[in-house]
Design a protein around this motif. Structure first.
Motif, short mmCIF file in Angstrom:
data_model
loop_
_atom_site.label_atom_id
_atom_site.label_comp_id
_atom_site.label_asym_id
_atom_site.label_seq_id
_atom_site.Cartn_x
_atom_site.Cartn_y
_atom_site.Cartn_z
N GLY A 18 -1.20 1.87 6.02
CA GLY A 18 -2.11 1.93 4.90
C GLY A 18 -3.29 2.87 5.09
O GLY A 18 -3.93 3.28 4.12
N SER A 66 4.58 13.64 -0.96
CA SER A 66 4.09 12.42 -0.31
C SER A 66 2.57 12.39 -0.39
O SER A 66 1.90 13.29 0.11
CB SER A 66 4.54 12.39 1.15
OG SER A 66 3.90 11.36 1.85
N VAL A 67 2.01 11.36 -1.02
CA VAL A 67 0.54 11.23 -1.09
C VAL A 67 -0.01 10.44 0.08
O VAL A 67 -1.21 10.37 0.27
CB VAL A 67 0.11 10.57 -2.42
CG1 VAL A 67 0.52 11.41 -3.61
CG2 VAL A 67 0.69 9.16 -2.53
N GLY A 68 0.88 9.86 0.85
CA GLY A 68 0.42 9.08 2.00
C GLY A 68 1.57 8.84 2.95
O GLY A 68 2.67 9.36 2.78
N ARG A 97 -5.42 11.51 10.33
CA ARG A 97 -5.22 11.73 8.89
C ARG A 97 -5.31 13.21 8.55
O ARG A 97 -4.49 13.73 7.78
CB ARG A 97 -6.27 10.93 8.12
CG ARG A 97 -6.03 10.87 6.61
CD ARG A 97 -7.16 10.09 5.94
NE ARG A 97 -7.16 8.71 6.37
CZ ARG A 97 -8.25 8.01 6.62
NH1 ARG A 97 -9.44 8.57 6.53
NH2 ARG A 97 -8.18 6.74 6.96
N ARG A 104 -3.58 8.02 3.81
CA ARG A 104 -3.48 8.49 2.42
C ARG A 104 -4.24 9.80 2.36
O ARG A 104 -5.37 9.89 2.85
CB ARG A 104 -4.05 7.46 1.46
CG ARG A 104 -3.78 7.78 -0.01
CD ARG A 104 -4.22 6.62 -0.90
NE ARG A 104 -4.01 6.90 -2.30
CZ ARG A 104 -2.87 6.67 -2.95
NH1 ARG A 104 -1.85 6.16 -2.30
NH2 ARG A 104 -2.77 6.96 -4.23
N TYR A 105 -3.64 10.81 1.74
CA TYR A 105 -4.17 12.18 1.85
C TYR A 105 -4.86 12.69 0.59
O TYR A 105 -5.31 13.83 0.55
CB TYR A 105 -3.02 13.13 2.26
CG TYR A 105 -2.26 12.59 3.44
CD1 TYR A 105 -2.90 12.40 4.67
CD2 TYR A 105 -0.93 12.20 3.33
CE1 TYR A 105 -2.22 11.86 5.75
CE2 TYR A 105 -0.25 11.67 4.41
CZ TYR A 105 -0.90 11.50 5.61
OH TYR A 105 -0.23 10.96 6.68
N SER A 106 -4.94 11.87 -0.43
CA SER A 106 -5.72 12.22 -1.61
C SER A 106 -6.50 10.98 -2.03
O SER A 106 -5.92 9.97 -2.40
CB SER A 106 -4.80 12.69 -2.76
OG SER A 106 -3.87 11.69 -3.09
N SER A 151 0.82 -1.22 0.00
CA SER A 151 0.00 0.00 0.00
C SER A 151 0.85 1.25 0.00
O SER A 151 0.51 2.25 -0.66
CB SER A 151 -0.93 0.00 1.22
OG SER A 151 -1.87 -1.05 1.12
N HIS A 152 1.96 1.24 0.76
CA HIS A 152 2.85 2.40 0.85
C HIS A 152 4.23 1.86 1.17
O HIS A 152 4.56 1.65 2.32
CB HIS A 152 2.35 3.38 1.92
CG HIS A 152 3.09 4.66 1.97
ND1 HIS A 152 3.98 4.97 2.98
CD2 HIS A 152 3.08 5.72 1.14
CE1 HIS A 152 4.49 6.17 2.77
NE2 HIS A 152 3.96 6.65 1.65
N PRO A 209 -7.92 5.39 1.04
CA PRO A 209 -6.78 4.47 1.14
C PRO A 209 -6.94 3.30 0.17
O PRO A 209 -8.04 2.83 -0.10
CB PRO A 209 -6.86 3.99 2.59
CG PRO A 209 -7.58 5.09 3.32
CD PRO A 209 -8.57 5.64 2.34
N SER A 242 3.22 2.77 -4.38
CA SER A 242 2.21 1.73 -4.21
C SER A 242 2.42 0.65 -5.26
O SER A 242 2.74 0.94 -6.41
CB SER A 242 0.80 2.31 -4.32
OG SER A 242 0.56 3.28 -3.32
#
Length: 486
Positions: free
Chosen positions: A291, A404-406, A377, A294-296, A256-257, A299, A264
Motif C-alpha cells: 500500500g 500501473s499507478v502503484g 517509491r 503509489r506513484y501519483s 489498496s492495490h 497512498p 483499488s
C-alpha cells in the motif's frame, strides 16, 4: 595461516543479494571448519578487518557477535577475539554435502533473483550498512530482560513504533495493545486460521478471484472453504460475494492495490464490505502488502481506517518494504480479538527473535524506515517507466502493457488468445515457461485464478530491473516468445 595473511584472501560480493555480514559469517565459519583458521588463532580486530574489507565496522562486529553466539569464536577482552580453543582440530576441507535432487532443490537451495520475479522488493536498495549499524548497536545495549521469552504479542517498543507509523502513513489510529507481531505475513495467516477458523460455524471464506495464490494455498491447507469473488474495475464485487456466500465467516481482501490486478477497492464497495461484515458477524482480513507504493498522489488510506476497530484485521509485513528475509509481520486486531490472538500466539505462534524486533523498532524510531520507503517509491517509479517503455518497444505486438499507478509489477495482457498447444495449458503459462528457460521469471495470471480464468496475462515485477537493463530484459523476453513451445 596467520590471521593477517588469511584476511587478505577474504572477498565479499556487494552485488549479490546476501547481506555483507552474512557473507562474512559464512567465510569465517568455512575457514574454521576446513582447518584454515585453527582453534585458538587470534582474529583481526573489528576495526582492522573492516578497513581490510572496505566495509563498516558494524558489519564486522555483527558477524563476530553471531559467530560468538554460535560458539565458533571467543572474545577475551585485551587478548582480542580468537577461534574457540575448545573446538576439535579440523583436517582439511569438510566433506561436501551431496548435491540436492531435483525434487529437493526448490526447498533447500538458495533462490537467485531473476528479472521480473514477483514478490521481491529491490534488494539492491536495502540499506545494508545502516541496518548492520542499527542491529549491532541494538544487540550491544539489550537489557537482561530482553533475553527472556518476551511478550507474546511482541515487544511493546516495536508495537508502539508500528502504531505511530500506521497513524501517519496508513490512516490507522490504533493502540499498541491491538498489535500482534508475527513471523512474517504467512505467520499472521497461520495465527488467524488457528485462532479464528475452528470457532466459526462456517468455514466459507470470501477470496478475491484472481487473488494472491500463496495465501490461497495456505488457507486451503488450513481447511478453509474458499469462495471465489470476482474482481472488476472497482475491486471486490461485494454483491457477488453476498449472492454466493452470505454467511461466510471471513473475507480476505487487498483493497489498496488488488493482488494481482492492481485496482483499488472503491469507497462504495468498502462501505458495502464493512456493512456485510457487521450483518454477517464476519471478519475482514486486509492484506496491505504494498500500500505504500503509489506513484501519483498520496497512498490510499487503509480499509481499517474506516472500520473503527470493529471487523477488520489489518495484516502488514516488512517483506515488501525492507526485505522478505526478515520474516517479520504484524496484525492490527479489533480490541475484542487482540487478547485471544495473543494467547494463541503464546502457545503456538510466538513472535520473532527479540533482537530483530528491537532492531526494526530502532530503525523506525530514527526515521530510517520512512526515508527508505520514500527512496524506494522514487526508484520504483523510474524502474516502472523504463521497463514499461522497453516492453512496449520489444514485445508490444504480443503483450498489451497495462499502466500501473502503484504497486511493484506490470501486467502484460496477451493480445491474441490462440488455443493451448496440448489442450490443457493456458497461453500465459506457456509463455512464462519459455521466459523462465531464458533466465527470466514472470508469472502467469491464469494461475492466480481460483475458478475459471477470464483473460491471460503475464505478471512482471520491475523492482529488481535497473533502468539501464530494462531493454536487455525486454529483448530477452521477446526472444523467448519466438520459441514458446521449445
Amino acid at each position: 595461516m596467520p590471521a593477517a595473511e588469511w584476511a587478505c584472501t577474504l572477498e565479499l560480493d556487494r552485488r549479490c543479494g546476501e547481506p555483507m555480514y552474512r557473507q562474512l559469517v559464512t567465510r569465517l565459519r568455512e575457514g574454521i571448519l576446513d582447518g584454515r583458521l585453527p582453534a585458538g588463532m587470534r582474529l583481526p580486530s573489528t576495526r582492522a578487518l573492516a578497513t581490510q574489507l572496505n566495509t563498516a565496522r558494524g558489519t564486522v562486529e555483527l558477524a563476530y557477535e553471531l559467530l560468538a553466539a554460535e560458539g565458533f569464536i571467543e572474545t577475551r577482552g585485551a587478548a582480542g577475539t580468537r577461534i574457540n580453543a575448545r573446538l576439535p582440530p579440523q583436517h582439511g576441507p569438510t566433506k561436501p554435502a551431496p548435491a540436492p535432487s531435483a525434487d529437493s532443490a526448490s526447498v533447500s537451495a538458495p533462490i537467485a533473483v531473476a528479472p521480473l520475479q514477483m514478490g521481491l522488493p529491490a534488494l539492491d536498495l536495502f540499506p545494508r550498512k545502516l541496518w548492520a549499524r542499527v542491529a549491532s548497536h541494538e544487540g550491544r545495549v539489550l537489557a537482561a530482560e530482553a533475553f527472556s521469552y518476551g511478550d507474546a504479542q511482541g515487544q511493546f517498543r516495536l508495537r508502539h513504533a508500528i502504531a505511530g507509523y500506521l497513524a501517519i502513513a496508513r490512516g490507522i489510529d490504533c493502540d499498541p495493545a491491538r498489535i500482534i507481531i508475527t513471523n512474517g505475513y504467512h505467520g499472521a495467516l497461520g495465527l488467524l486460521m488457528t485462532a479464528l477458523l475452528p470457532a466459526t460455524a462456517s468455514r466459507s471464506i470470501w477470496f478475491e478471484d484472481p487473488g494472491y495464490r500463496r495465501a490461497r494455498d495456505a488457507l486451503r491447507l488450513a481447511g478453509a472453504q474458499l469462495v471465489g469473488v470476482p474482481i472488476d474495475d472497482e475491486g471486490l464485487d461485494v454483491d457477488a460475494g453476498v449472492a454466493k456466500a452470505p454467511r461466510a465467516c471471513m473475507a480476505f481482501v487487498t483493497p489498496s492495490h488488488q493482488a494481482p490486478l492492481g485496482v483499488s477497492l472503491s469507497l462504495p464497495r468498502r462501505l458495502a464490505l464493512l456493512d456485510w461484515a457487521v450483518r454477517a458477524n464476519a471478519w475482514v482480513v486486509e492484506d496491505d502488502y504494498d500500500g505504500e507504493f503509489r506513484y501519483s498522489g498520496r497512498p490510499l488510506p487503509a480499509l481499517a481506517s474506516l472500520d473503527g476497530g470493529e471487523r477488520v484485521l489489518y495484516v502488514g509485513s516488512f517483506s515488501k518494504v525492507l526485505a522478505p528475509g526478515l520474516r517479520l509481520g504484524y496484525i492490527v486486531a479489533p480490541p475484542t480479538l487482540a487478547g485471544h490472538l495473543a494467547k494463541v500466539a503464546a502457545l503456538l505462534a510466538p513472535p520473532p527473535a527479540l533482537t530483530l524486533q528491537e532492531s526494526i523498532a530502532a530503525f523506525i524510531e530514527a526515521g530510517h524506515f520512512s526515508r527508505h520507503i520514500r527512496r524506494m517509491r522514487a526508484a520504483y517509479a523510474v524502474r516502472r517507466d523504463a521497463l514499461a517503455a522497453a516492453l512496449h518497444r520489444r514485445v508490444g505486438g504480443v503483450l498489451d502493457i497495462s499502466p500501473s499507478v502503484g504497486g511493484m509489477h506490470l501486467i502484460g495482457w496477451l493480445r491474441e488468445c490462440s488455443a493451448p498447444r496440448d489442450g490443457s495449458l493456458a497461453n500465459d503459462v506457456l509463455l512464462a515457461r519459455a521466459a523462465v528457460r531464458s533466465g527470466l521469471a514472470p508469472d502467469a495470471l491464469s494461475q492466480w485464478y481460483l475458478h475459471q480464468r477470464r483473460r491471460d496475462a503475464l505478471l512482471m515485477s520491475f523492482t529488481n530491473v535497473l533502468p539501464e537493463r530494462a531493454d536487455d530484459v525486454a529483448v530477452k523476453l521477446a526472444t523467448a516468445f519466438e520459441r514458446p513451445y521449445a
